[in-house]
Design a protein around this motif. Structure first.
Motif, PDB file in Angstrom:
ATOM      1  N   VAL A 146      12.612  11.212  12.341  1.00 35.70           N
ATOM      2  CA  VAL A 146      12.365  11.875  11.060  1.00 35.70           C
ATOM      3  C   VAL A 146      10.860  11.972  10.867  1.00 35.70           C
ATOM      4  N   ILE A 147      10.393  13.165  10.557  1.00 40.15           N
ATOM      5  CA  ILE A 147       8.962  13.313  10.256  1.00 40.15           C
ATOM      6  C   ILE A 147       8.793  13.383   8.745  1.00 40.15           C
ATOM      7  N   ILE A 148       7.913  12.543   8.247  1.00 39.68           N
ATOM      8  CA  ILE A 148       7.587  12.570   6.818  1.00 39.68           C
ATOM      9  C   ILE A 148       6.141  13.024   6.705  1.00 39.68           C
ATOM     10  N   ARG A 149       6.014  14.187   6.108  1.00 44.27           N
ATOM     11  CA  ARG A 149       4.699  14.846   6.065  1.00 44.27           C
ATOM     12  C   ARG A 149       4.181  14.844   4.628  1.00 44.27           C
ATOM     13  N   GLU A 150       2.917  14.453   4.469  1.00 49.81           N
ATOM     14  CA  GLU A 150       2.285  14.578   3.153  1.00 49.81           C
ATOM     15  C   GLU A 150       2.197  16.062   2.847  1.00 49.81           C
ATOM     16  N   VAL A 204      -8.448  14.351   0.774  1.00 52.13           N
ATOM     17  CA  VAL A 204      -7.473  13.268   0.960  1.00 52.13           C
ATOM     18  C   VAL A 204      -7.730  12.252  -0.145  1.00 52.13           C
ATOM     19  N   THR A 205      -6.686  11.863  -0.867  1.00 55.42           N
ATOM     20  CA  THR A 205      -6.893  10.951  -1.997  1.00 55.42           C
ATOM     21  C   THR A 205      -6.160   9.633  -1.768  1.00 55.42           C
ATOM     22  N   ARG A 206      -6.712   8.578  -2.348  1.00 56.18           N
ATOM     23  CA  ARG A 206      -6.043   7.275  -2.211  1.00 56.18           C
ATOM     24  C   ARG A 206      -4.653   7.292  -2.854  1.00 56.18           C
ATOM     25  N   PRO A 207      -4.512   7.821  -4.103  1.00 57.39           N
ATOM     26  CA  PRO A 207      -3.140   7.836  -4.664  1.00 57.39           C
ATOM     27  C   PRO A 207      -2.182   8.675  -3.825  1.00 57.39           C
ATOM     28  N   GLY A 208      -2.671   9.808  -3.260  1.00 58.12           N
ATOM     29  CA  GLY A 208      -1.807  10.652  -2.427  1.00 58.12           C
ATOM     30  C   GLY A 208      -1.353   9.904  -1.181  1.00 58.12           C
ATOM     31  N   CYS A 209      -2.280   9.185  -0.543  1.00 54.39           N
ATOM     32  CA  CYS A 209      -1.939   8.414   0.671  1.00 54.39           C
ATOM     33  C   CYS A 209      -0.973   7.293   0.331  1.00 54.39           C
ATOM     34  N   GLU A 210      -1.256   6.631  -0.785  1.00 45.39           N
ATOM     35  CA  GLU A 210      -0.432   5.488  -1.192  1.00 45.39           C
ATOM     36  C   GLU A 210       1.012   5.935  -1.426  1.00 45.39           C
ATOM     37  N   ARG A 211       1.161   7.078  -2.117  1.00 48.66           N
ATOM     38  CA  ARG A 211       2.500   7.552  -2.471  1.00 48.66           C
ATOM     39  C   ARG A 211       3.298   7.934  -1.227  1.00 48.66           C
ATOM     40  N   ILE A 212       2.655   8.649  -0.298  1.00 50.16           N
ATOM     41  CA  ILE A 212       3.398   9.113   0.880  1.00 50.16           C
ATOM     42  C   ILE A 212       3.686   7.929   1.811  1.00 50.16           C
ATOM     43  N   ALA A 213       2.745   6.996   1.912  1.00 51.21           N
ATOM     44  CA  ALA A 213       2.990   5.838   2.783  1.00 51.21           C
ATOM     45  C   ALA A 213       4.157   5.026   2.235  1.00 51.21           C
ATOM     46  N   ARG A 214       4.137   4.794   0.917  1.00 54.60           N
ATOM     47  CA  ARG A 214       5.216   3.999   0.324  1.00 54.60           C
ATOM     48  C   ARG A 214       6.553   4.738   0.472  1.00 54.60           C
ATOM     49  N   TYR A 215       6.519   6.068   0.289  1.00 48.53           N
ATOM     50  CA  TYR A 215       7.763   6.833   0.453  1.00 48.53           C
ATOM     51  C   TYR A 215       8.277   6.679   1.894  1.00 48.53           C
ATOM     52  N   GLY A 216       7.355   6.758   2.860  1.00 50.37           N
ATOM     53  CA  GLY A 216       7.743   6.634   4.266  1.00 50.37           C
ATOM     54  C   GLY A 216       8.435   5.312   4.547  1.00 50.37           C
ATOM     55  N   MET A 233     -12.225  11.984  12.208  1.00 53.21           N
ATOM     56  CA  MET A 233     -12.389  12.100  10.751  1.00 53.21           C
ATOM     57  C   MET A 233     -12.225  10.728  10.133  1.00 53.21           C
ATOM     58  N   LYS A 234     -13.324   9.962  10.200  1.00 49.93           N
ATOM     59  CA  LYS A 234     -13.254   8.541   9.886  1.00 49.93           C
ATOM     60  C   LYS A 234     -12.999   8.297   8.405  1.00 49.93           C
ATOM     61  N   LEU A 235     -13.494   9.185   7.544  1.00 49.42           N
ATOM     62  CA  LEU A 235     -13.292   8.955   6.114  1.00 49.42           C
ATOM     63  C   LEU A 235     -11.940   9.491   5.654  1.00 49.42           C
ATOM     64  N   THR A 236     -11.611  10.759   5.975  1.00 45.08           N
ATOM     65  CA  THR A 236     -10.377  11.356   5.453  1.00 45.08           C
ATOM     66  C   THR A 236      -9.148  10.799   6.168  1.00 45.08           C
ATOM     67  N   ASP A 237      -9.051  11.019   7.463  1.00 47.94           N
ATOM     68  CA  ASP A 237      -7.916  10.468   8.200  1.00 47.94           C
ATOM     69  C   ASP A 237      -7.983   8.940   8.215  1.00 47.94           C
ATOM     70  N   GLY A 238      -9.219   8.420   8.180  1.00 51.49           N
ATOM     71  CA  GLY A 238      -9.398   6.965   8.134  1.00 51.49           C
ATOM     72  C   GLY A 238      -8.748   6.380   6.890  1.00 51.49           C
ATOM     73  N   LEU A 239      -8.886   7.071   5.734  1.00 48.34           N
ATOM     74  CA  LEU A 239      -8.268   6.575   4.501  1.00 48.34           C
ATOM     75  C   LEU A 239      -6.742   6.610   4.621  1.00 48.34           C
ATOM     76  N   PHE A 240      -6.214   7.701   5.205  1.00 48.78           N
ATOM     77  CA  PHE A 240      -4.757   7.818   5.357  1.00 48.78           C
ATOM     78  C   PHE A 240      -4.228   6.624   6.159  1.00 48.78           C
ATOM     79  N   ARG A 241      -4.911   6.338   7.267  1.00 46.98           N
ATOM     80  CA  ARG A 241      -4.450   5.223   8.116  1.00 46.98           C
ATOM     81  C   ARG A 241      -4.627   3.877   7.418  1.00 46.98           C
ATOM     82  N   GLN A 242      -5.786   3.717   6.753  1.00 51.36           N
ATOM     83  CA  GLN A 242      -6.064   2.435   6.096  1.00 51.36           C
ATOM     84  C   GLN A 242      -5.013   2.136   5.028  1.00 51.36           C
ATOM     85  N   VAL A 243      -4.668   3.178   4.217  1.00 51.10           N
ATOM     86  CA  VAL A 243      -3.680   2.964   3.154  1.00 51.10           C
ATOM     87  C   VAL A 243      -2.304   2.712   3.764  1.00 51.10           C
ATOM     88  N   PHE A 244      -1.987   3.409   4.869  1.00 51.66           N
ATOM     89  CA  PHE A 244      -0.723   3.154   5.577  1.00 51.66           C
ATOM     90  C   PHE A 244      -0.635   1.671   5.952  1.00 51.66           C
TER      91      PHE A 244
END
Ligand code: NAD
Length: 477
Positions: free
Chosen positions: A119-123, A147-159, A180-191
């Protein structure tokens, strides 16, 4: 039938949409779904009436009332002034998660990966799809990746919630955080942060390029994949194709107050009105919808009848191969005639609990101390870098100094390489000698640039958060 009836909004769509929607509603009803459809107009006819969103005010009103949208594919007219209805609905209704299961049904649908069930869960709302683009100079355009922290948090938690509720064992996050250390970095860090709340789920991270290659080569190794918007869009088509047929793939778009369920494929104008189209993608989306509204047992009953139909060799043209094909209508009737039956070789499906739309139970991250310590002044300039640097140095004042010029992210001053190919778009970095810089000094810098005849395009403040630089340093530094 027991239980209450759920109002849903239904759009029959364009092309093959009306015929496959008709077939699906017939199957859902025969399977005992307790649904009260409200039909709305959507797509080409509505655009022609002058509604640029592709949806009438009554359509929006119905959607807000029911909160559940069962949508057949819609043709997006080519040309200016017309927005994709999918993007409009996703963004307007805050449908932050796109969920795409990709399952192989071997040997009944030919595939090289019989064990595939991922299953792919895409932001669904952020990243490069914010649609913020500018032409900045003669030669350069840009697209903002937000890329936003609340957006990353919500999709990670949903996943993670999705994985837990569906009995899945692993969530793999895919990003390009090495670049992309800041944008993709935030997505990974919040995950990784959110993942600490789910010790029962295995979790890992892959760079998207090798991840996409592995999906194409050994998709059976994956369970749930979590990805930012653009990568998720691309890998979900790869996965659907590798599973066997894009005509079988469903998709759910989930938000806090509303959800939309549709097939992955489009309106297939080449086969419209010929009773050729496979209704399965839209049907499986309808089953995700039944799970979502708490009718998981009905969904399982219909799902098992559909699996049995595949096993019995009933197939529409797209998946028939050498076998004789049936039309979409006949396929629907075959599914209906098997309601109550179970598959014999494919694994039967049980009632699935819908994953809760996550409400964060973490306290919001403490506010970091933000200090502005410099500014990047972006300038359009068609000449050479040394002349530009000399002119920019006349703008220096007090501790504010020109430190760096980059072109397409590569350092070209001081001590750049002659070989670097430059365009007319320069990032000129001024720092304030290590101390904070008042915003009025940045405004004053732009005034001096304008007075000196330098065509600046924009400024981007350079901020530190708790002393950590919140900006990329530029290659070659
Ligand atoms: P498409 O998915 O409509 O068709 C691609 C190919 O797959 C065609 O050969 C088609 O015949 C076949 N196909 C698609 N669905 C099938 C089915 N159920 N059964 C059997 N064969 C099927 O993609 P396209 O041709 O690129 O797009 C057509 C239109 O659909 C465009 O206007 C596009 O914007 C729109 N579109 C809409 C959605 C949506 O509403 N979610 C998604 C994708 C494309």
């Amino acid at each position: 039938m027991s239980g209450s009836t759920t109002p849903i909004t239904v759009a029959r769509g364009d092309g093959v949409g009306p015929e496959i929607m008709e077939a699906c509603l017939r199957i859902l009803e025969a399977g005992g779904a307790r649904l009260a459809p409200e039909f709305i107009e959507l797509g080409e006819a509505v655009w022609r009436q002058g509604h640029s969103s592709g949806m009438t005010p009554e359509g929006w009103e119905s959607l807000r009332r029911t909160g559940v949208f069962y949508k057949a594919p819609v043709a997006t007219p080519q040309g200016g002034g017309v927005k994709s209805i999918n993007v409009t609905v996703r963004k307007s209704l805050g449908l932050f998660a796109n969920v795409r299961p990709c399952t192989a049904y071997a040997p009944f649908v030919p595939t090289r990966h019989p064990g595939m069930d991922l299953v792919i869960i895409r932001e669904n709302e952020e990243d490069l799809y914010a649609g913020i683009e500018h032409r900045q100079t003669q030669d350069v355009v840009q697209c903002l990746k937000l890329v936003t922290r609340p957006g990353c948090e919500r999709i990670a938690r949903y996943g993670f919630e999705f994985a837990r509720s569906q009995g899945r064992k692993r969530v793999t996050c895919m990003t390009k955080d090495n670049i992309m250390k800041l944008t993709d970095g935030l997505f990974r860090q919040v995950f990784e942060e959110v993942g600490q709340d789910y010790p029962d789920i295995a979790q890992d991270h892959m760079i998207i390029d090798i991840g996409a290659a592995r999906i194409a080569d050994s998709p059976e190794a994956f369970d749930v994949i979590l990805a930012p918007n653009l990568y998720g869009d691309i890998i979900s088509d790869i996965a659907a194709q590798v599973a066997g047929s894009i005509g079988l793939a469903p998709s759910a778009n989930i938000g806090a107050r509303c959800a939309m369920f549709e097939a992955v494929h489009g309106s297939a104008p080449d086969i419209a009105g010929q009773d050729i189209a496979n209704p399965s993608g839209l049907l499986l989306a309808g089953l995700m919808m039944l799970n979502h509204v708490g009718q998981g047992e009905v969904a399982a009953r219909i799902h098992n009848a559909w699996l049995r139909t595949l096993e019995d060799g009933v197939a529409t043209a797209d998946i028939a191969g050498d076998r004789p094909a049936v039309g979409g209508e006949a396929f629907a009737s075959e599914v209906i005639s098997r309601i109550g039956a179970s598959p014999r070789r494919l694994a039967p499906v049980g009632a699935r609990r819908p994953p809760p739309v996550p409400i964060s139970n973490r306290p919001p991250a403490g506010r970091a101390e933000k200090t502005t310590i410099g500014v990047d002044l972006f300038v359009e300039w068609a000449g050479d870098v040394d002349t530009l640097a000399a002119r920019l140095q006349t703008l220096e004042q007090g501790p504010l100094e020109l430190r760096l010029i980059t072109n397409r992210g590569v350092k070209v001053w001081p001590e750049g390489l002659r070989e670097t190919d430059c365009v007319d778009h320069w990032r000129c970095r001024f720092m304030n000698g290590g101390s904070s810089i008042p915003l009025k000094d940045i405004a004053a810098l732009t005034v001096r640039a304008a007075e000196a005849g330098l065509a600046f395009i924009k400024t981007e403040n350079l901020c530190a958060f708790d002393g950590e630089p919140g900006f990329s340093l530029g290659q070659g530094q």
